[in-house]
Motif scaffolding. Sequence first.
Motif, mmCIF file in Angstrom:
data_model
loop_
_atom_site.group_PDB
_atom_site.id
_atom_site.type_symbol
_atom_site.label_atom_id
_atom_site.label_comp_id
_atom_site.label_asym_id
_atom_site.label_seq_id
_atom_site.Cartn_x
_atom_site.Cartn_y
_atom_site.Cartn_z
ATOM 1 N N LYS A 136 0.855 -1.192 0.000
ATOM 2 C CA LYS A 136 0.000 0.000 0.000
ATOM 3 C C LYS A 136 0.889 1.240 0.000
ATOM 4 O O LYS A 136 1.727 1.391 -0.877
ATOM 5 C CB LYS A 136 -0.979 -0.042 1.169
ATOM 6 N N ALA A 137 0.749 2.103 0.988
ATOM 7 C CA ALA A 137 1.548 3.334 1.015
ATOM 8 C C ALA A 137 2.880 3.159 1.726
ATOM 9 O O ALA A 137 3.672 4.100 1.813
ATOM 10 C CB ALA A 137 0.758 4.461 1.676
ATOM 11 N N HIS A 170 4.974 -12.092 5.728
ATOM 12 C CA HIS A 170 4.019 -13.211 5.731
ATOM 13 C C HIS A 170 2.601 -12.645 5.634
ATOM 14 O O HIS A 170 1.811 -12.741 6.579
ATOM 15 C CB HIS A 170 4.192 -14.035 7.011
ATOM 16 N N PRO A 171 2.272 -12.081 4.489
ATOM 17 C CA PRO A 171 1.016 -11.327 4.357
ATOM 18 C C PRO A 171 -0.248 -12.159 4.514
ATOM 19 O O PRO A 171 -1.314 -11.595 4.786
ATOM 20 C CB PRO A 171 1.122 -10.748 2.939
ATOM 21 N N ASN A 172 -0.160 -13.460 4.355
ATOM 22 C CA ASN A 172 -1.357 -14.296 4.444
ATOM 23 C C ASN A 172 -1.528 -14.971 5.803
ATOM 24 O O ASN A 172 -2.503 -15.695 6.019
ATOM 25 C CB ASN A 172 -1.331 -15.370 3.347
ATOM 26 N N ASN A 173 -0.580 -14.755 6.702
ATOM 27 C CA ASN A 173 -0.604 -15.443 7.996
ATOM 28 C C ASN A 173 -1.355 -14.654 9.052
ATOM 29 O O ASN A 173 -1.297 -13.424 9.083
ATOM 30 C CB ASN A 173 0.822 -15.691 8.509
ATOM 31 N N THR A 219 -7.065 -6.781 13.574
ATOM 32 C CA THR A 219 -7.277 -7.692 14.690
ATOM 33 C C THR A 219 -8.204 -8.814 14.255
ATOM 34 O O THR A 219 -9.278 -8.561 13.694
ATOM 35 C CB THR A 219 -7.914 -6.960 15.892
ATOM 36 N N ILE A 220 -7.781 -10.034 14.459
ATOM 37 C CA ILE A 220 -8.625 -11.203 14.213
ATOM 38 C C ILE A 220 -9.089 -11.678 15.589
ATOM 39 O O ILE A 220 -8.340 -12.300 16.327
ATOM 40 C CB ILE A 220 -7.867 -12.320 13.475
ATOM 41 N N LEU A 227 -1.953 -9.016 8.515
ATOM 42 C CA LEU A 227 -1.825 -7.874 7.632
ATOM 43 C C LEU A 227 -3.158 -7.587 6.981
ATOM 44 O O LEU A 227 -3.860 -8.513 6.533
ATOM 45 C CB LEU A 227 -0.756 -8.158 6.570
ATOM 46 N N GLY A 228 -3.545 -6.309 6.909
ATOM 47 C CA GLY A 228 -4.816 -5.943 6.308
ATOM 48 C C GLY A 228 -4.867 -6.260 4.834
ATOM 49 O O GLY A 228 -3.840 -6.411 4.162
ATOM 50 N N GLU A 229 -6.065 -6.379 4.330
ATOM 51 C CA GLU A 229 -6.241 -6.695 2.906
ATOM 52 C C GLU A 229 -6.804 -5.488 2.179
ATOM 53 O O GLU A 229 -7.378 -4.610 2.787
ATOM 54 C CB GLU A 229 -7.190 -7.880 2.749
#
Length: 229
Positions: A136-137, A170-173, A219-220, A227-229
């Motif tokens: 992103k930014a 690890h963007p998907n973790n 937060t999950i 990481l946000g989507e």
Amino acid sequence: MNNKILIVEDDLSVSEMIKDYLEKEGYEVTAAFEGEEGMQKFQNNTFDLIILDIMMPKLNGIEVMKQIRRDSSVPILIVSAKDTDVEKVLGLELGADDYIAKPFAMIELSARVKSALRRATSYSEAKKEVNVIHYKALTIDINNYSVQKNGKEMKLTSKEFDILKLFLKHPNNVFTKAQIYTTVWNNDYFGDENVINVHIRRLREKIEDNPAEPDYIRTIWGIGYKLGE
């Protein structure tokens, strides 16, 4: 060369106990018994880690830490009898790397010291790694430990940087608090969620447009963060 540690602790028995234990583990240890003496020794020597009490005469540990953080990112481990969330948050907000409450087991103190020193060593080793991540930014440069948002430099602490790097690599973790602590602090998790909570909040305040509605670190609920989507 042995790691050099400065203990700033006004309780002589506690200071001697820590000093004797760490010297047996191979560290070079210097002791100061109040804040002003601690600052003098810090300014006149080079240390790899500081063990700092909060309640001390003349110059308390909070003021000592403020002065140190003006010029140095040396790892600071707070050791104090003030075992409240307020004191923990205050210490971490001002730049402490970790916190351990009295009374404590020497084996736990030793583990935290080793963890802090490993992290400090990894910073210099990371300079050999050339890696730039864009998300992103944000632009994070692993090579020089810098983070920019929309081209503007973000002032992150070493722990904040490592937490952000963990998510970006690890963007998907989804990471639990225990996993974050184990990875970033490179040590076993002692169940103190407040350490993670404070660092995540501070990181969000620096990189999010609206920390109350985070876009980068989500937060999950019931699990941890990702990481946000």
